[in-house]
Write a protein that holds these residues in place. Structure first.
Motif, PDB file in Angstrom:
ATOM      1  N   SER A  18     -35.560  16.435   6.164  1.00 55.60           N
ATOM      2  CA  SER A  18     -36.040  17.675   5.563  1.00 55.60           C
ATOM      3  C   SER A  18     -37.508  17.821   5.957  1.00 55.60           C
ATOM      4  CB  SER A  18     -35.894  17.621   4.037  1.00 55.60           C
ATOM      5  OG  SER A  18     -36.380  18.822   3.471  1.00 55.60           O
ATOM      6  N   LEU A  67     -34.260  32.457   8.089  1.00 56.45           N
ATOM      7  CA  LEU A  67     -34.998  31.777   7.026  1.00 56.45           C
ATOM      8  C   LEU A  67     -35.223  32.754   5.879  1.00 56.45           C
ATOM      9  CD1 LEU A  67     -37.697  29.953   9.186  1.00 56.45           C
ATOM     10  CD2 LEU A  67     -35.677  28.938   8.102  1.00 56.45           C
ATOM     11  N   ARG A  70     -38.235  32.564   0.430  1.00 54.24           N
ATOM     12  CA  ARG A  70     -38.549  31.551  -0.589  1.00 54.24           C
ATOM     13  C   ARG A  70     -38.407  30.114  -0.079  1.00 54.24           C
ATOM     14  NH1 ARG A  70     -33.434  33.497  -2.089  1.00 54.24           N
ATOM     15  NH2 ARG A  70     -31.837  31.873  -2.084  1.00 54.24           N
ATOM     16  N   GLU A  71     -37.885  29.924   1.131  1.00 53.24           N
ATOM     17  CA  GLU A  71     -37.674  28.571   1.647  1.00 53.24           C
ATOM     18  C   GLU A  71     -38.997  27.926   2.057  1.00 53.24           C
ATOM     19  OE1 GLU A  71     -33.151  28.433   3.229  1.00 53.24           O
ATOM     20  OE2 GLU A  71     -34.550  29.510   4.527  1.00 53.24           O
ATOM     21  N   THR A  72     -39.147  26.658   1.691  1.00 47.74           N
ATOM     22  CA  THR A  72     -40.359  25.917   2.002  1.00 47.74           C
ATOM     23  C   THR A  72     -40.081  24.728   2.924  1.00 47.74           C
ATOM     24  OG1 THR A  72     -40.108  24.564   0.006  1.00 47.74           O
ATOM     25  CG2 THR A  72     -41.451  26.576  -0.177  1.00 47.74           C
ATOM     26  N   SER A  73     -38.810  24.551   3.299  1.00 45.00           N
ATOM     27  CA  SER A  73     -38.452  23.435   4.175  1.00 45.00           C
ATOM     28  C   SER A  73     -37.248  23.809   5.026  1.00 45.00           C
ATOM     29  CB  SER A  73     -38.137  22.178   3.354  1.00 45.00           C
ATOM     30  OG  SER A  73     -37.005  22.396   2.533  1.00 45.00           O
ATOM     31  N   GLN A  90     -30.239  23.769   8.154  1.00 44.92           N
ATOM     32  CA  GLN A  90     -30.221  24.460   6.858  1.00 44.92           C
ATOM     33  C   GLN A  90     -28.820  24.438   6.236  1.00 44.92           C
ATOM     34  OE1 GLN A  90     -33.115  24.404   6.186  1.00 44.92           O
ATOM     35  NE2 GLN A  90     -33.787  26.074   4.928  1.00 44.92           N
TER      36      GLN A  90
END
Length: 124
Positions: A18, A67, A70-73, A90
């Motif tokens: 991750s 993407l 709100r995704e941070t990884s 993902q």
């Protein structure tokens, strides 16, 4: 960055990484391949900061990974089994299967052109 696993172990393994999305554009991923023989395959994410999509690749096969804002990884799960690699970006939003030819000295490493935080799990 090598993962410190004995040579040969990575040619039949599951690697889960991750990567924290960096604040700047970056290319990051994993490489599974021989430490000296030149064999191997890379799976990568070409991320542009703030973009709605990232370009992903594994073994020369390319695709676009959507993407969410709100995704941070980005999660990358790679299954290696002697002659092929399956990469899931993902949680399977994009999946790529590629041929590989792993040698007895196969190792695994993380790749990045900037500093990127990563959580790593390796199962054999």
């Amino acid at each position: 960055v090598g993962l410190g696993v004995p040579a040969g172990v990575a040619r039949q393994a599951e690697l889960l990484v991750s990567f924290a999305l960096p604040s700047e554009s970056a290319t990051f991923g994993v490489r599974i391949g021989g430490s000296s023989s030149g064999d191997g395959i890379g799976c990568s994410v070409n991320y542009t900061a703030g973009a709605a999509n990232a370009s992903v690749a594994c073994g020369g096969v390319r695709d676009s990974l959507p993407l969410l804002a709100r995704e941070t990884s980005v999660e990358l799960r790679v299954f290696a089994d002697w002659t092929f690699v399956e990469a899931y970006f993902q949680r399977g939003r994009v999946a790529i299967t590629a041929k590989a030819a792993f040698s007895p000295d196969t190792v695994a490493s993380l790749t990045s052109n900037v500093t990127v935080a990563a959580d790593v799990s390796l199962s054999v």
